[in-house]
Design an enzyme around this catalytic site. Structure first.
Site, mmCIF file in Angstrom:
data_model
loop_
_atom_site.group_PDB
_atom_site.id
_atom_site.type_symbol
_atom_site.label_atom_id
_atom_site.label_comp_id
_atom_site.label_asym_id
_atom_site.label_seq_id
_atom_site.Cartn_x
_atom_site.Cartn_y
_atom_site.Cartn_z
ATOM 1 N N ARG A 104 0.854 -1.178 0.000
ATOM 2 C CA ARG A 104 0.000 0.000 0.000
ATOM 3 C C ARG A 104 0.893 1.232 0.000
ATOM 4 O O ARG A 104 1.702 1.406 0.903
ATOM 5 C CB ARG A 104 -0.842 -0.048 1.277
ATOM 6 C CG ARG A 104 -2.139 0.665 1.172
ATOM 7 C CD ARG A 104 -2.975 0.355 2.370
ATOM 8 N NE ARG A 104 -2.413 0.880 3.604
ATOM 9 C CZ ARG A 104 -3.147 1.281 4.635
ATOM 10 N NH1 ARG A 104 -4.461 1.194 4.566
ATOM 11 N NH2 ARG A 104 -2.595 1.725 5.728
ATOM 12 N N THR A 108 -0.667 7.590 -1.088
ATOM 13 C CA THR A 108 -1.979 7.514 -1.746
ATOM 14 C C THR A 108 -2.882 6.451 -1.117
ATOM 15 O O THR A 108 -4.086 6.451 -1.353
ATOM 16 C CB THR A 108 -1.813 7.148 -3.229
ATOM 17 O OG1 THR A 108 -1.255 5.825 -3.293
ATOM 18 C CG2 THR A 108 -0.893 8.121 -3.945
ATOM 19 N N ASP A 200 0.657 -2.318 12.354
ATOM 20 C CA ASP A 200 1.072 -2.786 11.025
ATOM 21 C C ASP A 200 1.379 -4.277 11.104
ATOM 22 O O ASP A 200 2.381 -4.692 11.703
ATOM 23 C CB ASP A 200 2.307 -1.992 10.572
ATOM 24 C CG ASP A 200 2.662 -2.303 9.129
ATOM 25 O OD1 ASP A 200 2.819 -3.503 8.803
ATOM 26 O OD2 ASP A 200 2.754 -1.371 8.325
ATOM 27 N N ASP A 203 4.877 -5.521 9.679
ATOM 28 C CA ASP A 203 6.007 -5.144 10.539
ATOM 29 C C ASP A 203 6.023 -5.958 11.830
ATOM 30 O O ASP A 203 7.081 -6.395 12.284
ATOM 31 C CB ASP A 203 5.951 -3.639 10.874
ATOM 32 C CG ASP A 203 6.416 -2.793 9.705
ATOM 33 O OD1 ASP A 203 7.138 -3.316 8.830
ATOM 34 O OD2 ASP A 203 6.065 -1.602 9.664
HETATM 35 C C1 PRP Z 1 -1.160 -4.302 4.776
HETATM 36 C C2 PRP Z 1 -2.045 -5.510 4.958
HETATM 37 C C3 PRP Z 1 -2.900 -5.486 3.738
HETATM 38 C C4 PRP Z 1 -3.071 -4.007 3.495
HETATM 39 C C5 PRP Z 1 -4.432 -3.610 3.971
HETATM 40 O O1 PRP Z 1 -0.141 -4.563 3.904
HETATM 41 O O2 PRP Z 1 -1.321 -6.702 5.116
HETATM 42 O O3 PRP Z 1 -2.325 -6.103 2.613
HETATM 43 O O4 PRP Z 1 -2.082 -3.327 4.267
HETATM 44 O O5 PRP Z 1 -4.676 -2.281 3.678
HETATM 45 P P1 PRP Z 1 -5.787 -1.834 2.634
HETATM 46 O O6 PRP Z 1 -7.005 -2.641 2.911
HETATM 47 O O7 PRP Z 1 -5.952 -0.382 2.940
HETATM 48 O O8 PRP Z 1 -5.253 -2.070 1.251
HETATM 49 P P2 PRP Z 1 0.997 -3.460 3.567
HETATM 50 O O9 PRP Z 1 0.596 -2.668 2.376
HETATM 51 O O10 PRP Z 1 1.335 -2.711 4.804
HETATM 52 O O11 PRP Z 1 2.201 -4.351 3.072
HETATM 53 P P3 PRP Z 1 3.049 -5.460 3.875
HETATM 54 O O12 PRP Z 1 2.144 -6.641 4.122
HETATM 55 O O13 PRP Z 1 4.145 -5.758 2.918
HETATM 56 O O14 PRP Z 1 3.534 -4.837 5.163
HETATM 57 N N1 URA Z 2 -2.297 -2.489 7.215
HETATM 58 C C1 URA Z 2 -1.960 -2.923 8.439
HETATM 59 O O1 URA Z 2 -1.024 -3.727 8.590
HETATM 60 N N2 URA Z 2 -2.648 -2.465 9.493
HETATM 61 C C2 URA Z 2 -3.657 -1.606 9.372
HETATM 62 O O2 URA Z 2 -4.256 -1.226 10.392
HETATM 63 C C3 URA Z 2 -4.000 -1.165 8.089
HETATM 64 C C4 URA Z 2 -3.309 -1.625 7.020
#
Ligand code: PRP
Ligand code: URA
Length: 209
Positions: A104, A108, A200, A203
């Site tokens: 994400r 944006t 997150d 993380d």
């Molecule tokens: C997080 C989570 C989802 C997304 C959800 O991933 O694991 O994939 O955010 O958010 P959304 O519904 O607003 O799209 P992130 O983009 O942080 O990537 P990561 O898993 O690599 O940390």
């Molecule tokens: N992605 C995450 O990992 N946590 C949130 O709360 C939203 C998006």
């Protein structure tokens, strides 16, 4: 809510509360996510088809039930979705695992695709698309679009924590997709994070912050 199942078994709720706690470290977070994914798998797979086969127990022959019908693919959205794979694979060892890489954009909040590798027969499989967080719904919607472009017909979305906004977004584009969640939280904050949520997920799972 139509096509939304909240799998709020006491064991799931207990484990999720520990995951939410800011003092829970990566090792416990990872183990708990695996355990919850397995427990959610029980609900997610409850409509799998069965057929009768004849087997022989040490006592006599009998008609017994065995799984039939569509094979399953588990597709985690990278990165955090990886944390839900082991629990589901331990329930469904014959499942194949595909990967969809999306992150994400922090400015944006729109999903950016960077990887896609799926089983060759994906169009014949029932797909469990997994990601612990359903926040704005952008990542899940993009992943569903991608899977449908590759021929997927039968997709269930499995999340740990969802915001109402995320569920609404997915169902705006794909009203027929069944969504399984362990909890629906209050809302998103101004940065697109679920509150109270658990922070997150990627993380916390991988210890990257
Ligand atoms: C997080 C989570 C989802 C997304 C959800 O991933 O694991 O994939 O955010 O958010 P959304 O519904 O607003 O799209 P992130 O983009 O942080 O990537 P990561 O898993 O690599 O940390
Ligand atoms: N992605 C995450 O990992 N946590 C949130 O709360 C939203 C998006």
């Amino acid at each position: 809510m139509k096509n939304v199942t909240v799998t709020d078994h006491p064991l799931i709720q207990h484990k999720l509360s520990i995951m939410r706690d800011k003092d829970t470290g990566s090792k416990d977070f990872r183990e708990l996510l695996t355990e919850i994914a397995m427990l959610m798998g029980y609900e997610v797979t409850k409509d799998l088809n069965l057929k009768d086969i004849e087997i022989e127990t040490p006592m006599r022959k009998m008609k017994a039930k065995t799984l039939s019908g569509k094979k399953i693919a588990i597709v985690p959205i990278l990165r955090a979705g990886i944390g839900m794979v082991d629990g589901l694979v331990s329930l469904i060892p014959a499942a194949k695992v595909g990967h969809v890489g999306l992150y994400r954009d922090p400015e944006t909040l729109k999903p950016v695709e960077y990887y896609c590798k799926l089983p060759a027969d994906i169009e014949e499989r029932e797909i469990l698309l997994v990601d612990p967080m359903l926040a704005t719904g952008g990542s899940a919607t993009a992943a569903i679009e991608l899977l449908k472009e590759k021929g997927a017909k039968n997709i269930k979305l499995v999340n740990l924590v969802a915001a109402p906004e995320g569920i609404e977004e997915v169902h705006k584009y794909f009203p027929d997709i069944e969504i399984f969640v362990a909890a629906i939280d209050e809302k998103l904050n101004e940065h697109g994070y679920i509150v109270p949520g658990l922070g997150d997920a990627g993380d916390r799972l991988f210890g990257t912050k």
